[in-house]
Write a protein that holds these residues in place. Structure first.
Motif, PDB file in Angstrom:
ATOM      1  N   CYS A 124      58.599  62.547  28.806  1.00 39.45           N
ATOM      2  CA  CYS A 124      58.228  61.138  28.626  1.00 39.45           C
ATOM      3  C   CYS A 124      56.756  60.962  28.251  1.00 39.45           C
ATOM      4  N   LEU A 125      55.872  61.562  29.056  1.00 39.61           N
ATOM      5  CA  LEU A 125      54.447  61.292  28.886  1.00 39.61           C
ATOM      6  C   LEU A 125      53.831  61.995  27.678  1.00 39.61           C
ATOM      7  N   ARG A 126      54.336  63.187  27.334  1.00 38.56           N
ATOM      8  CA  ARG A 126      53.715  63.944  26.236  1.00 38.56           C
ATOM      9  C   ARG A 126      54.583  64.022  24.981  1.00 38.56           C
ATOM     10  N   PHE A 127      55.783  63.451  25.028  1.00 36.70           N
ATOM     11  CA  PHE A 127      56.665  63.533  23.865  1.00 36.70           C
ATOM     12  C   PHE A 127      57.162  62.150  23.441  1.00 36.70           C
ATOM     13  N   PHE A 128      57.933  61.478  24.306  1.00 38.98           N
ATOM     14  CA  PHE A 128      58.488  60.181  23.933  1.00 38.98           C
ATOM     15  C   PHE A 128      57.407  59.097  23.808  1.00 38.98           C
ATOM     16  N   SER A 129      56.512  58.994  24.807  1.00 34.86           N
ATOM     17  CA  SER A 129      55.497  57.926  24.774  1.00 34.86           C
ATOM     18  C   SER A 129      54.563  58.028  23.565  1.00 34.86           C
ATOM     19  N   PRO A 130      53.999  59.216  23.247  1.00 32.02           N
ATOM     20  CA  PRO A 130      53.169  59.310  22.035  1.00 32.02           C
ATOM     21  C   PRO A 130      53.943  58.955  20.761  1.00 32.02           C
ATOM     22  N   ALA A 131      55.233  59.325  20.715  1.00 30.85           N
ATOM     23  CA  ALA A 131      56.049  59.012  19.532  1.00 30.85           C
ATOM     24  C   ALA A 131      56.287  57.508  19.415  1.00 30.85           C
ATOM     25  N   ILE A 132      56.434  56.826  20.556  1.00 26.49           N
ATOM     26  CA  ILE A 132      56.624  55.367  20.533  1.00 26.49           C
ATOM     27  C   ILE A 132      55.343  54.688  20.059  1.00 26.49           C
ATOM     28  N   MET A 133      54.193  55.161  20.527  1.00 25.49           N
ATOM     29  CA  MET A 133      52.917  54.528  20.165  1.00 25.49           C
ATOM     30  C   MET A 133      52.515  54.813  18.722  1.00 25.49           C
ATOM     31  N   ALA A 134      52.860  55.988  18.210  1.00 29.56           N
ATOM     32  CA  ALA A 134      52.468  56.352  16.835  1.00 29.56           C
ATOM     33  C   ALA A 134      53.674  56.942  16.102  1.00 29.56           C
ATOM     34  N   PRO A 135      54.671  56.110  15.773  1.00 24.43           N
ATOM     35  CA  PRO A 135      55.911  56.643  15.174  1.00 24.43           C
ATOM     36  C   PRO A 135      55.701  57.349  13.843  1.00 24.43           C
ATOM     37  N   LYS A 136      54.671  56.970  13.091  1.00 24.92           N
ATOM     38  CA  LYS A 136      54.441  57.629  11.799  1.00 24.92           C
ATOM     39  C   LYS A 136      54.061  59.094  11.998  1.00 24.92           C
ATOM     40  N   LEU A 137      53.274  59.378  13.043  1.00 19.33           N
ATOM     41  CA  LEU A 137      52.836  60.750  13.298  1.00 19.33           C
ATOM     42  C   LEU A 137      54.002  61.653  13.709  1.00 19.33           C
ATOM     43  N   PHE A 138      55.086  61.040  14.168  1.00 20.29           N
ATOM     44  CA  PHE A 138      56.274  61.807  14.554  1.00 20.29           C
ATOM     45  C   PHE A 138      57.394  61.641  13.523  1.00 20.29           C
TER      46      PHE A 138
END
Length: 729
Positions: free
Chosen positions: A398-412
């Motif tokens: 959650c904290l290092r995979f899903f949450s960063p992807a939610i905040m910056a979807p383009k980077l993922f």
């Protein structure tokens, strides 16, 4: 550039970083760079094919210059081409070739001779120009030769890159503004696989021994790696062990090392240790497709709805909301309630999607989380630490995979563009809610932002859902893991898919052709198409038959962003299909994907025609033979670096070697400490001697690799497959 909707975009200025500048910054150039004026005489491209000879004549020696052809010249005219000619200057004399109309790939095959004066310092200058009837001719580039060196060589022939004319004075730097850039150039010579085997075997042996054995190299590598480059080292090691089938064992070793030095459960995996960074890289490499399946629909919905969402009363802006059905501005309370409803809906949908995704999660990811869960439970077995194994899993998931992807979807790679301010705020609030669920709704996480309280019922329900999900996720045995991996390997997941426009010819002439929109899917087996994403697919090209994937000159169809795939049909005859993309980024992504999956194909072409054969000639070079060899070189190895790239074991080994070479002095110092400790009896004999022995082997392997690099050919660049030139911007 300054974008104009109706006319051509305007040029504001440019930043030019030379290769020497980037080479002077091995860790990358980072900072503000001044924009400079764009001078047409400096914006050159392409190469020219010349043959230079010193020939003997009865009246003395003469310099013969044969201007053969050029390729990829800059298009200077409105028709998307140029009218090029070449001007050759030497010792006060100037001679010119004929003009080739409407071509960026001209062929001249014209020869000029000049009298040679021995001892003269005069240079031979070959300039390419675009002829214009009314306005001044446009400069296309030049090549300058030292005639003295030609005396010694007698003859020189080849393709020479055209250079800009930098003789003009510039406008003062800074007057056009600046760009903040981070640019990194990596130039690596990758040796044959056999050279890296001792290094790979040594590292693999250390991982197989595990934390309980005498293996000490991994802790030493972590100790000597600075925080600045820890992410790169973690990624390289992870990819190396993933290729060796040891990713789970490598991460398990790091888990044990981290747990061994952690006394407080609430600080577990919170630092940027090698374990944390390696696990982050692992999830991106092995779990990105899984992430897309779980998060993709929710992220798309947030972008499509574009609702104004805000929970913090101090940030609510009623005027941004507009009017309700009663045609009155909404109150702050209404905005907060509506925002809470929207976020509860998104969070609920995300948790439901996650709960249903156990079987979709890659087996190697599930097995790794199983090891993490077990190790943490063994380290913190008491009832008061009941939630710690769950939090350990969610700290990564959650904290290092899903949450960063939610905040910056383009980077993922979940979206093509960054979100606007309104959507970004919604994504940030959703990511905060996911973090609260991941933290198992602890009082500390609730106390941080009291205004998140309206989401508490959904968060509490989410904690129960998440614990149930993790319990099922880590419940995987070795046999099931192997079965799932085997089933996954039998599938051919799409490498890239999306809408493209395929060229259809309705008759003769450029006006009798059109592009039809279809949905295309590229796998490692074929390029297929269908009318819609859900329609039945028809194979267009077998991947084994692809010979080249290249851009098409804009003037060919009067359309931009067109590519061509050259392939052989079932009868062995060469065929070409033309496909149009919606933008230049999409074009480069498709070209990169096609080149990667066909890179090992036999019979890849070395040249191609960037134009089309129309009427009785090629539009690019005007040659009349349809089977004529291409007038431009193919770029089969020019690709984009992407998350789903196949592993390159030799490259990862080379990058690890490069890092270890940089910390060699620290490793030698560590070996001296271990030797001194062993001799003084201050270190237990077994592990101390084993660590010293492994370190001695590692230093010996580094020395051998250094010698192998020195003995590899330096006079000429190594063969293409062994050369990596990567640019990160």
């Amino acid at each position: 550039m300054d974008e104009d909707a109706l006319s051509r975009d305007d040029v504001i200025g440019k930043v030019c970083l030379t290769r020497d500048t980037l080479a002077a910054h091995p860790k990358g150039f980072s900072g503000w760079a001044h924009l400079t004026e764009v001078d047409p005489d400096e914006e050159v491209q392409g190469e020219i094919h010349l043959r230079l000879e010193v020939v003997a004549r009865p009246r003395g020696r003469r310099l013969r210059c044969s201007v053969l052809e050029a390729r990829d010249l800059a298009p200077k005219d409105r028709n998307g081409a140029s009218d090029p000619f070449v001007r050759v200057r030497y010792n006060g004399r100037t001679q010119e070739t004929s003009i080739v109309k409407k071509s960026c790939y001209p062929r001249w095959n014209e020869t000029f001779e000049f009298e040679l004066e021995e001892g003269t310092a005069e240079a031979l200058c070959v300039e390419a120009w675009d002829w214009d009837l009314v306005s001044r001719n446009d400069f296309l580039g030049k090549v300058v030769f030292n005639v003295q060196s030609l005396w010694a060589a007698q003859q020189e022939e080849g393709w020479f890159r055209l250079q800009p004319d930098q003789s003009k004075s510039r406008r003062g730097e800074g007057s056009l503004g600046s760009l903040q850039l981070e640019v990194r150039l990596r130039d690596e010579t990758v040796l044959p696989s056999g050279c890296y085997q001792p290094l790979v075997q040594l590292l693999c042996r250390e991982v197989k021994l595990g934390a309980q054995g005498p293996g000490q190299l991994i802790p030493l590598i972590e100790e000597t790696t600075s925080t600045e480059c820890r992410q790169d080292v973690a990624t390289n090691l992870l990819k190396l062990f993933l290729g060796q089938g040891l990713a789970k064992d490598f991460l398990d070793l790091l888990f044990q090392l981290e747990l061994g030095r952690t006394s407080e459960a609430n600080t577990l995996f919170r630092s940027n240790s090698l374990a944390s960074k390696s696990m982050e890289s692992f999830l991106k490499v092995a779990g990105m497709r899984y992430l897309h399946g779980v998060l993709g629909p929710i992220i798309d919905r947030v972008f499509e709805e574009k609702k104004y969402v805000e929970l913090d009363p101090s940030k609510v802006e009623v005027k941004d909301v507009g009017c309700s059905g009663l045609h009155r501005p909404q109150t702050e309370a209404e905005v907060l309630e509506q925002s809470a409803q929207t976020l509860r809906s998104h969070l609920g949908a995300l948790l439901s999607s996650l709960s249903r995704s156990v079987r979709a999660c890659p087996a190697v990811v599930r097995a790794t989380f199983r090891q993490l869960f077990r190790r943490v439970r063994e380290r913190f077995p008491s009832a008061q630490h009941e939630n710690v194994p769950f939090i350990a899993v969610t700290s990564f998931l959650c904290l290092r995979f899903f949450s960063p992807a939610i905040m910056a979807p383009k980077l993922f790679h979940l979206r093509e563009r960054h979100a606007d301010a309104r959507t970004s705020r919604t994504l940030l609030l959703l990511a905060k809610a996911v973090q609260n669920v991941g933290n198992m709704d602890t009082p500390a996480s609730r106390a941080k932002e009291a205004w998140m309280e309206p989401l508490q019922p959904t968060v509490r329900q989410g904690v129960a859902q998440l614990k149930d999900f993790i319990t099922k996720l880590v419940d995987i045995e070795e046999k099931e893991e192997l079965d799932l991996q085997r089933a996954l390997s039998l599938q051919a997941p799409p490498v890239k898919e999306g809408p493209l426009f395929i060229h259809r010819t309705k008759g003769k002439g450029p006006l009798m052709s059109s592009f039809k929109k279809l949905h295309f899917s590229l796998t490692t087996e074929a390029l297929s198409f269908a009318k819609t994403p859900n329609s039945k697919k028809s194979a267009l090209i077998k991947l084994a038959n692809v010979r080249a994937a290249e851009k098409v000159a804009e003037k060919s169809f009067g359309s931009s962003h067109v590519m061509q795939v050259i392939y052989e049909d079932d009868a062995g005859k060469p065929q070409t299909v033309y496909l149009q993309c919606k933008c230049v980024n999409e074009l480069n992504q498709w070209l990169s994907a096609l080149r990667k999956v066909s890179i090992s194909n036999p019979g890849l072409l070395g040249s191609y025609h960037p134009g089309v054969f129309r009427g009785d000639k090629w539009s690019c070079c005007h040659q009349k033979d349809k089977s004529d060899l291409g007038c431009d070189k193919t770029r089969s190895r020019v690709t984009l670096q992407e998350w789903n790239d196949p592993l390159d074991h030799d490259l990862e080994a080379q990058l690890i070697y490069r890092h270890l070479l940089g910390v060699e002095a620290a490793l030698r110092e560590k070996r001296r400490e271990l030797s001194a400790g062993t001799e003084a009896g201050s270190v237990p004999t077994g592990p101390g001697e084993a660590a010293e022995d492994a370190l001695a082997q590692l230093l010996r392997v580094l020395r051998d690799l250094q010698e192998a690099h020195r003995s590899s050919p330096t006079g000429s660049p190594p063969s293409e497959p062994n050369r990596l030139l990567a640019l990160q911007t």
